[in-house]
Motif scaffolding. Structure first.
Motif, PDB file in Angstrom:
ATOM      1  N   LEU A 146       0.730  -1.185  -0.189  1.00 46.85           N
ATOM      2  CA  LEU A 146      -0.143   0.072   0.065  1.00 46.85           C
ATOM      3  C   LEU A 146       0.998   1.192  -0.027  1.00 46.85           C
ATOM      4  O   LEU A 146       1.787   1.180   0.781  1.00 46.85           O
ATOM      5  CB  LEU A 146      -1.023   0.018   1.210  1.00 46.85           C
ATOM      6  CG  LEU A 146      -1.548   1.388   1.546  1.00 46.85           C
ATOM      7  CD1 LEU A 146      -3.099   1.116   1.748  1.00 46.85           C
ATOM      8  CD2 LEU A 146      -1.025   2.207   2.428  1.00 46.85           C
ATOM      9  N   LEU A 147       0.584   2.332  -1.009  1.00 45.35           N
ATOM     10  CA  LEU A 147       1.224   3.430  -0.953  1.00 45.35           C
ATOM     11  C   LEU A 147       0.387   4.551  -0.546  1.00 45.35           C
ATOM     12  O   LEU A 147      -0.537   4.798  -1.133  1.00 45.35           O
ATOM     13  CB  LEU A 147       1.727   3.607  -2.296  1.00 45.35           C
ATOM     14  CG  LEU A 147       2.687   4.856  -2.811  1.00 45.35           C
ATOM     15  CD1 LEU A 147       3.824   4.883  -1.599  1.00 45.35           C
ATOM     16  CD2 LEU A 147       3.168   4.930  -4.092  1.00 45.35           C
ATOM     17  N   ALA A 148       0.767   5.128   0.631  1.00 45.30           N
ATOM     18  CA  ALA A 148       0.010   6.460   1.282  1.00 45.30           C
ATOM     19  C   ALA A 148       0.880   7.783   1.008  1.00 45.30           C
ATOM     20  O   ALA A 148       1.944   7.942   1.597  1.00 45.30           O
ATOM     21  CB  ALA A 148      -0.040   6.129   2.536  1.00 45.30           C
ATOM     22  N   GLU A 149       0.268   8.562   0.356  1.00 44.18           N
ATOM     23  CA  GLU A 149       0.936   9.701  -0.018  1.00 44.18           C
ATOM     24  C   GLU A 149      -0.097  10.769  -0.586  1.00 44.18           C
ATOM     25  O   GLU A 149      -0.614  10.516  -1.600  1.00 44.18           O
ATOM     26  CB  GLU A 149       2.187   9.522  -1.006  1.00 44.18           C
ATOM     27  CG  GLU A 149       2.751  10.669  -2.101  1.00 44.18           C
ATOM     28  CD  GLU A 149       3.171  11.612  -1.281  1.00 44.18           C
ATOM     29  OE1 GLU A 149       2.752  12.808  -1.429  1.00 44.18           O
ATOM     30  OE2 GLU A 149       4.445  11.215  -0.589  1.00 44.18           O
ATOM     31  N   ASP A 150      -0.007  11.965  -0.334  1.00 47.31           N
ATOM     32  CA  ASP A 150      -1.046  12.844  -0.522  1.00 47.31           C
ATOM     33  C   ASP A 150      -0.734  13.333  -1.755  1.00 47.31           C
ATOM     34  O   ASP A 150      -1.712  14.344  -2.565  1.00 47.31           O
ATOM     35  CB  ASP A 150      -1.226  13.909   0.699  1.00 47.31           C
ATOM     36  CG  ASP A 150      -0.144  14.781   0.662  1.00 47.31           C
ATOM     37  OD1 ASP A 150       1.088  14.423   0.728  1.00 47.31           O
ATOM     38  OD2 ASP A 150      -0.235  16.041   1.016  1.00 47.31           O
ATOM     39  N   GLN A 151       0.506  13.552  -2.452  1.00 48.13           N
ATOM     40  CA  GLN A 151       0.621  14.137  -3.655  1.00 48.13           C
ATOM     41  C   GLN A 151       0.789  13.323  -4.805  1.00 48.13           C
ATOM     42  O   GLN A 151       1.346  12.471  -4.732  1.00 48.13           O
ATOM     43  CB  GLN A 151       2.181  14.936  -3.701  1.00 48.13           C
ATOM     44  CG  GLN A 151       2.299  16.103  -2.317  1.00 48.13           C
ATOM     45  CD  GLN A 151       3.740  16.518  -2.602  1.00 48.13           C
ATOM     46  OE1 GLN A 151       4.353  16.872  -3.764  1.00 48.13           O
ATOM     47  NE2 GLN A 151       4.423  16.671  -1.555  1.00 48.13           N
ATOM     48  N   SER A 152      -0.535  13.621  -5.547  1.00 49.34           N
ATOM     49  CA  SER A 152      -0.711  12.406  -6.463  1.00 49.34           C
ATOM     50  C   SER A 152       0.490  12.230  -7.667  1.00 49.34           C
ATOM     51  O   SER A 152       0.685  10.875  -7.956  1.00 49.34           O
ATOM     52  CB  SER A 152      -2.023  12.720  -7.243  1.00 49.34           C
ATOM     53  OG  SER A 152      -1.809  13.949  -8.002  1.00 49.34           O
ATOM     54  N   MET A 153       1.105  13.083  -8.141  1.00 47.95           N
ATOM     55  CA  MET A 153       2.135  13.044  -8.994  1.00 47.95           C
ATOM     56  C   MET A 153       3.257  11.952  -8.238  1.00 47.95           C
ATOM     57  O   MET A 153       3.789  11.131  -8.807  1.00 47.95           O
ATOM     58  CB  MET A 153       2.797  14.447  -9.364  1.00 47.95           C
ATOM     59  CG  MET A 153       1.964  14.926 -10.356  1.00 47.95           C
ATOM     60  SD  MET A 153       2.893  16.525 -10.935  1.00 47.95           S
ATOM     61  CE  MET A 153       4.154  15.607 -11.921  1.00 47.95           C
ATOM     62  N   VAL A 154       3.871  12.386  -7.029  1.00 47.69           N
ATOM     63  CA  VAL A 154       4.714  11.484  -6.292  1.00 47.69           C
ATOM     64  C   VAL A 154       4.300  10.072  -6.072  1.00 47.69           C
ATOM     65  O   VAL A 154       5.077   9.284  -6.342  1.00 47.69           O
ATOM     66  CB  VAL A 154       5.089  12.278  -5.078  1.00 47.69           C
ATOM     67  CG1 VAL A 154       6.162  11.315  -4.026  1.00 47.69           C
ATOM     68  CG2 VAL A 154       5.721  13.702  -5.028  1.00 47.69           C
ATOM     69  N   ARG A 155       2.862  10.067  -5.552  1.00 48.01           N
ATOM     70  CA  ARG A 155       2.523   8.779  -5.431  1.00 48.01           C
ATOM     71  C   ARG A 155       2.362   7.802  -6.736  1.00 48.01           C
ATOM     72  O   ARG A 155       3.086   6.761  -6.677  1.00 48.01           O
ATOM     73  CB  ARG A 155       1.167   8.839  -4.683  1.00 48.01           C
ATOM     74  CG  ARG A 155       0.491   7.580  -4.287  1.00 48.01           C
ATOM     75  CD  ARG A 155      -1.046   7.871  -3.709  1.00 48.01           C
ATOM     76  NE  ARG A 155      -1.846   8.226  -4.665  1.00 48.01           N
ATOM     77  CZ  ARG A 155      -2.592   9.342  -4.713  1.00 48.01           C
ATOM     78  NH1 ARG A 155      -2.084  10.165  -3.786  1.00 48.01           N
ATOM     79  NH2 ARG A 155      -3.558   9.318  -5.595  1.00 48.01           N
ATOM     80  N   GLU A 156       2.098   8.353  -7.718  1.00 48.55           N
ATOM     81  CA  GLU A 156       1.862   7.688  -9.014  1.00 48.55           C
ATOM     82  C   GLU A 156       3.313   7.206  -9.350  1.00 48.55           C
ATOM     83  O   GLU A 156       3.543   6.097  -9.993  1.00 48.55           O
ATOM     84  CB  GLU A 156       1.040   8.378 -10.151  1.00 48.55           C
ATOM     85  CG  GLU A 156      -0.092   8.459  -9.798  1.00 48.55           C
ATOM     86  CD  GLU A 156      -1.119   9.450 -10.302  1.00 48.55           C
ATOM     87  OE1 GLU A 156      -0.555  10.299 -11.409  1.00 48.55           O
ATOM     88  OE2 GLU A 156      -2.296   9.821 -10.153  1.00 48.55           O
ATOM     89  N   ALA A 157       4.489   8.155  -9.200  1.00 47.64           N
ATOM     90  CA  ALA A 157       5.807   7.933  -9.779  1.00 47.64           C
ATOM     91  C   ALA A 157       6.315   6.782  -9.001  1.00 47.64           C
ATOM     92  O   ALA A 157       6.937   5.934  -9.538  1.00 47.64           O
ATOM     93  CB  ALA A 157       6.236   9.193  -9.668  1.00 47.64           C
ATOM     94  N   LEU A 158       6.171   6.761  -7.659  1.00 48.79           N
ATOM     95  CA  LEU A 158       6.568   5.900  -6.784  1.00 48.79           C
ATOM     96  C   LEU A 158       5.769   4.305  -7.104  1.00 48.79           C
ATOM     97  O   LEU A 158       6.547   3.398  -7.170  1.00 48.79           O
ATOM     98  CB  LEU A 158       6.420   5.990  -5.279  1.00 48.79           C
ATOM     99  CG  LEU A 158       7.228   6.910  -4.578  1.00 48.79           C
ATOM    100  CD1 LEU A 158       6.840   7.388  -3.133  1.00 48.79           C
ATOM    101  CD2 LEU A 158       8.630   6.265  -4.303  1.00 48.79           C
TER     102      LEU A 158
END
Length: 204
Positions: free
Chosen positions: A8-20
């Motif tokens: 599970l990847l929890a990150e509020d910045q969508s660009m960072v989350r999608e890149a990770l």
């Protein structure tokens, strides 16, 4: 054949989350099965997707990644927790470990390093960024008590002692004492500076 690690990847910045998520998806043995933009969505997402490892950014709406880690640890004790931070604040490391984190890494670490950390925590190892570990040791423990942190956090918006007392169900004198002690411990000139110092060190 090696089983796939569900992440599970929890990150509020969508660009960072999608890149990770995209970078981790390149690993043969790792699959990002769920994503969350808020800390308060994490526990439900972990339960719904049978997650093995939760990657948690610290700065999120709803609740912080450290608070989310503590909640996951209570609700799903077998899930491994990797806390990611943009800010290498020493106090964050100590707080993350107290919340039950298995790894603590800076967010801009190479994807291969993050993938390896996921494998290591699943194997029972603890992974901590060495620079952050050294800084935390040098800084020492958080000198503030939980109640002093609570009052200082509440004071960050500029509320008066009377307003703080009402919000926290304390007497104005008690609020004044907690603030005075916190200011003294942090060698600050006033409450605003105390909040700034505590935040910079990751103590709030």
């Amino acid at each position: 054949m090696t089983s796939t690690i569900k992440v599970l990847l929890a990150e509020d910045q969508s660009m960072v989350r999608e890149a990770l998520a995209a970078l981790l998806g390149l690993e043969d043995d790792i699959e990002v099965v769920a994503q969350a933009a808020r800390g308060d969505e994490v526990v439900d997402a972990v339960g719904a997707h049978g997650v093995d490892v939760a990657l948690l950014d610290i700065e999120m709406p709803g609740c912080t990644g450290i608070e989310a880690a503590a909640r996951v640890r209570r609700a799903h004790p077998d899930v491994k927790l990797v806390v990611l931070t943009t800010f290498g604040r020493p106090g964050y490391l100590r707080s993350a470990m107290e919340a039950g984190a298995d790894a603590f890494l800076v967010k801009d670490a190479p994807a291969a390093q993050l993938a390896e950390a996921i494998r290591k925590v699943l194997a029972g190892e603890r992974v901590i960024d060495p620079t952050l570990a050294a800084a935390a040791l040098a800084e020492g423990a958080n000198p503030l008590t939980e109640r002093e942190r609570e009052v200082l956090r509440a004071a960050a918006d500029g509320s008066t002692n009377a307003e703080l007392a009402q919000a926290l169900h304390l007497s104005p004198g008690t609020v004044r004492n907690y603030l005075s002690t916190a200011i003294q411990k942090l060698a600050a000139r006033n409450r605003a500076e105390a909040v700034l110092i505590a935040r910079e060190k990751g103590w709030l």
